[in-house]
Enzyme design. Structure first.
Site, PDB file in Angstrom:
ATOM      1  N   ASP A 199      -2.117  -0.676   5.895  1.00 39.18           N
ATOM      2  CA  ASP A 199      -2.397  -0.154   7.234  1.00 39.18           C
ATOM      3  C   ASP A 199      -3.827   0.310   7.418  1.00 39.18           C
ATOM      4  O   ASP A 199      -4.257   0.537   8.546  1.00 39.18           O
ATOM      5  CB  ASP A 199      -1.468   1.027   7.546  1.00 39.18           C
ATOM      6  CG  ASP A 199      -1.823   2.270   6.749  1.00 39.18           C
ATOM      7  OD1 ASP A 199      -1.864   3.358   7.335  1.00 39.18           O
ATOM      8  OD2 ASP A 199      -2.048   2.133   5.534  1.00 39.18           O
TER       9      ASP A 199
ATOM     10  N   ASP B 195      -7.455  -1.570   3.222  1.00 40.93           N
ATOM     11  CA  ASP B 195      -6.520  -2.645   2.897  1.00 40.93           C
ATOM     12  C   ASP B 195      -6.959  -3.991   3.464  1.00 40.93           C
ATOM     13  O   ASP B 195      -6.397  -5.027   3.091  1.00 40.93           O
ATOM     14  CB  ASP B 195      -5.122  -2.329   3.455  1.00 40.93           C
ATOM     15  CG  ASP B 195      -4.546  -1.049   2.868  1.00 40.93           C
ATOM     16  OD1 ASP B 195      -4.677  -0.862   1.648  1.00 40.93           O
ATOM     17  OD2 ASP B 195      -3.984  -0.254   3.627  1.00 40.93           O
TER      18      ASP B 195
ATOM     19  N   ASP C 289       0.858  -1.179   0.000  1.00 39.98           N
ATOM     20  CA  ASP C 289       0.000   0.000   0.000  1.00 39.98           C
ATOM     21  C   ASP C 289       0.898   1.235   0.000  1.00 39.98           C
ATOM     22  O   ASP C 289       2.086   1.143   0.330  1.00 39.98           O
ATOM     23  CB  ASP C 289      -0.893  -0.018   1.244  1.00 39.98           C
ATOM     24  CG  ASP C 289      -1.716   1.239   1.385  1.00 39.98           C
ATOM     25  OD1 ASP C 289      -2.339   1.653   0.399  1.00 39.98           O
ATOM     26  OD2 ASP C 289      -1.720   1.810   2.490  1.00 39.98           O
TER      27      ASP C 289
END
Length: 659
Positions: free
Chosen positions: A543, A547, A340
């Site tokens: 995080d 996600d 990410d």
């Protein structure tokens, strides 16, 4: 152990999460029983070795048998009722058989080992049951519905239907997926899209349930029922992805069943055949029980658990929480990584990265920053905090701001030092008659082309300059990407909900070529599953709540813990507590070392068990020698696995990834 899956939210379910399931209570109880059994065993062993009376250590061994053995024994009996046989019950039988032959300590050790491993598995399974609770808490329980006559009604969000109009006041969370009918504001939708900055919303724009409204009021037309909202679909995807792990458990159960049936059959044969050939009852029973002991998979169990648990403990000391031995093993199997952006590859905090006064006619950079920071000081907007922090870091003295006003989606206006200062979006502040419009537009384009967010500063209606604000790459990001490339043979891919220009800029800095930008949670899941369909085992590092579905769908999911959402932390298989991205390749390297030790231990255990079993079947293996060989192999395997507890093991793992 049974595999428990997450419940899917019903279409009419409200936003309130269900209470934690009772299985979590049972898992904690099982862990307590295993702990009591372990303590009782260790104390009993110490008393026995120091020559204490047999009644003292015998009673403690009995406690270990009862506390550690009742649960697998009961589960085994229930399995028998369903005409299945598992290894846990066989280990209880082997332990009782050892005790009947006077080998009380050997049986207690078997009990303790299986009780401990069973408790760890139960806790890991129970942890996943309430992984969606943090996400469901984001959606408000009630919303303000507007009737046809304009009357405001507070209703449960579960009762909203397509076509309803709701009022979202400043600071409230949006109650349903819909489209803005009236009003202007900025909405923090990082929980859904992963965008680090609030997004301006005006009539016609889409908003999502659970996102946080800014300073403006919005009238929103509901376009999806509660069960069909993006946030509800995230919950469903987490549940679905968690269920896909069940076939591995079913495979293990099949192996256990076949092994158990085979062991029972051979043990009965070892007992019955000598009797048929005229051997005495005691001798046949002794041979059969010796076989049961030496054929028990105690060393095989220790072959796997100590290396993985030692690696888990070592990783934990260095800020990586790995939730189970299965996860630690999987980390070493990864051959593709998806990162990410916001909060993972980057620090997750917007910062002023550029100060651009107009050439020749603008103020000094410090003056420009001071005016902007003074005007933004009363604001709570993330961009405002970034500007104020930048001014403070440069030692700028901020004059007081007077007559402060904030316009959602536009910016702020205040009187600073006798002049009107406006700070906000260039597209909203610029008009056809704005002086130096062409030059300012070029500065804005220059910053936006490299992925910055441009903020225009006006002084008495005249452009004073443009500030560039962007998220910053983590200091260890470049080295981490290189280490992951060396470990997997592939460059990691970047998956983010942020805009392509910002994502591309940061990816280029980090050395990543494969960039997937503008992704919603389901798009991230699709990207992960696409890699897995190509035969790759994907590690996802993220995080945010957005996600969580990808973390659950991946072969292994790792969450950044310091700023990570509760759902991401619960859904992920491992959590980086210290927020150091470089620990990801380090723990992968440690996992590979653990897997190598597992193979070594399995070879050692197989050689010992095979040799002892053949000796017992072909010759006459004395019971004390059988116990000595069995326990000797157990000790060797256990000590070999504990090598990964040493600090040197982590230094080697971190050193290899750094090099």
């Amino acid at each position: 152990m049974p595999v428990t899956t997450l419940e899917r939210p019903s279409r009419t379910a409200g936003a309130r999460p269900a209470a934690p399931r009772r299985t979590r209570v049972f898992a904690l109880a099982e862990a307590r029983w295993a702990a009591i059994a372990t303590v009782a065993f260790l104390v009993a062993l110490a008393l026995q070795l120091t020559g204490a009376p047999s009644w003292a250590w015998g009673a403690l061994y009995a406690v270990a048998y009862l506390t550690g053995g009742w649960e697998p024994a009961w589960a085994g009996l229930q399995a028998l009722r369903d005409r299945t046989l598992d290894v846990d019950l066989l280990m209880i039988v082997a332990a009782l058989g050892a005790a009947a032959l006077g080998q009380v300590m050997d049986g207690a050790l078997l009990i303790v080992i299986f009780a401990t491993s069973g408790a760890l598995e139960a806790l890991a399974t129970a942890r996943t049951q309430d992984s969606v609770r943090g996400l469901l808490d984001l959606a408000p329980a009630t919303a303000t519905r507007l009737a046809d006559d304009g009357e405001e009604q507070s209703v449960p969000t579960a009762g909203l239907v397509v076509g309803d109009t709701i009022l979202v006041r400043p600071g409230e969370r949006v109650g349903a997926d819909g489209r803005v009918l009236a009003g202007a504001s900025e909405v923090d939708q990082a929980t859904i899209t992963g965008e680090p900055l609030p997004v301006a919303k005006e009539p016609g724009d889409e908003v999502f349930a659970g996102t946080l409204n800014g300073l403006g009021a919005l009238r929103v037309k509901v376009e999806r029922d509660a069960g069909d909202s993006v946030i509800a679909r995230i919950v469903a995807m987490v549940a679905e992805a968690s269920e896909t792990k069940a076939p591995t458990q079913l495979f293990i159960e099949k192996v256990e069943q076949r092994y158990s049936v085979g062991l029972v059959a051979v043990t009965l044969a070892v007992f019955a055949v000598p009797l048929m050939l005229g051997a005495g009852l005691a001798g046949a029973l002794l041979r059969a029980m010796t076989f049961m002991i030496v054929a028990s998979p105690c060393a095989v169990v220790l072959a796997t658990m100590p290396p993985l648990l030692s690696a888990i403990a070592n990783a934990g000391r260095h800020g990586v929480l790995v939730k189970s031995a299965v996860v630690m093993e999987r980390l070493g199997q990864v051959d593709a990584v998806a990162l990410d952006k916001t909060g993972t590859l980057t620090e997750g905090t917007p910062r002023v990265t550029a100060i651009r006064p107009p050439a020749g006619a603008g103020p000094a950079e410090e003056a420009l920053l001071t005016w902007a920071a003074a005007a933004e000081h009363p604001s709570e907007h993330p961009l405002a905090r970034a500007i104020v922090d930048a001014a403070r870091n440069r030692g700028c003295a901020l004059p007081a701001a007077e007559e402060f006003t904030a316009s959602p989606g536009t910016g702020v206006r205040a009187r600073v030092g006798g002049a009107w200062i406006e700070v906000g979006a260039p597209a909203r502040l610029m008009t056809e008659g704005t002086p130096m419009a062409t030059e300012v537009a070029e500065l804005v384009t220059e910053l936006e082309d490299v992925g910055h967010t441009a903020v225009l500063v006006l002084r008495d209606g005249v452009p004073a300059g443009v500030l560039g604000i962007a998220d910053r790459l983590r200091p260890d990001a470049v080295a981490t990407v290189a280490a992951l490339r060396a470990l997997t043979g592939r460059t990691p891919m970047l998956v983010t909900g942020d805009n392509p220009r910002a994502a591309g800029r940061l990816a280029e800095e980090a050395g990543i070529a494969d960039v997937r930008a503008g992704l919603l949670p389901q798009d991230k899941v699709d990207a992960v599953r696409g890699e897995e369909r190509a035969g790759r085992k994907v590690l996802v590092v993220g995080d945010g709540v957005n996600d969580a579905p990808a973390l659950a769908a991946a072969h292994t999911g790792v969450a950044m813990g310091r700023a990570g959402s509760d759902l991401a932390l619960q859904t992920a298989d491992a959590v980086i507590v210290r927020d150091e991205l470089a620990t990801v390749p380090a723990v992968m390297t440690l996992s590979r070392a653990a897997r190598r030790l597992v193979v070594q231990n399995l070879v050692i255990a197989s050689v010992f068990i095979s040799g002892l079993v053949l000796w017992d079947l072909v010759g006459e293996l004395p019971l004390p020698l059988g116990v000595l060989g069995h326990e000797g192999s157990t000790v060797i395997v256990g000590l070999n696995g504990l090598r990964l507890l040493r600090e040197a093991a982590w230094r080697r793992a971190a050193g290899r990834t750094a090099g």
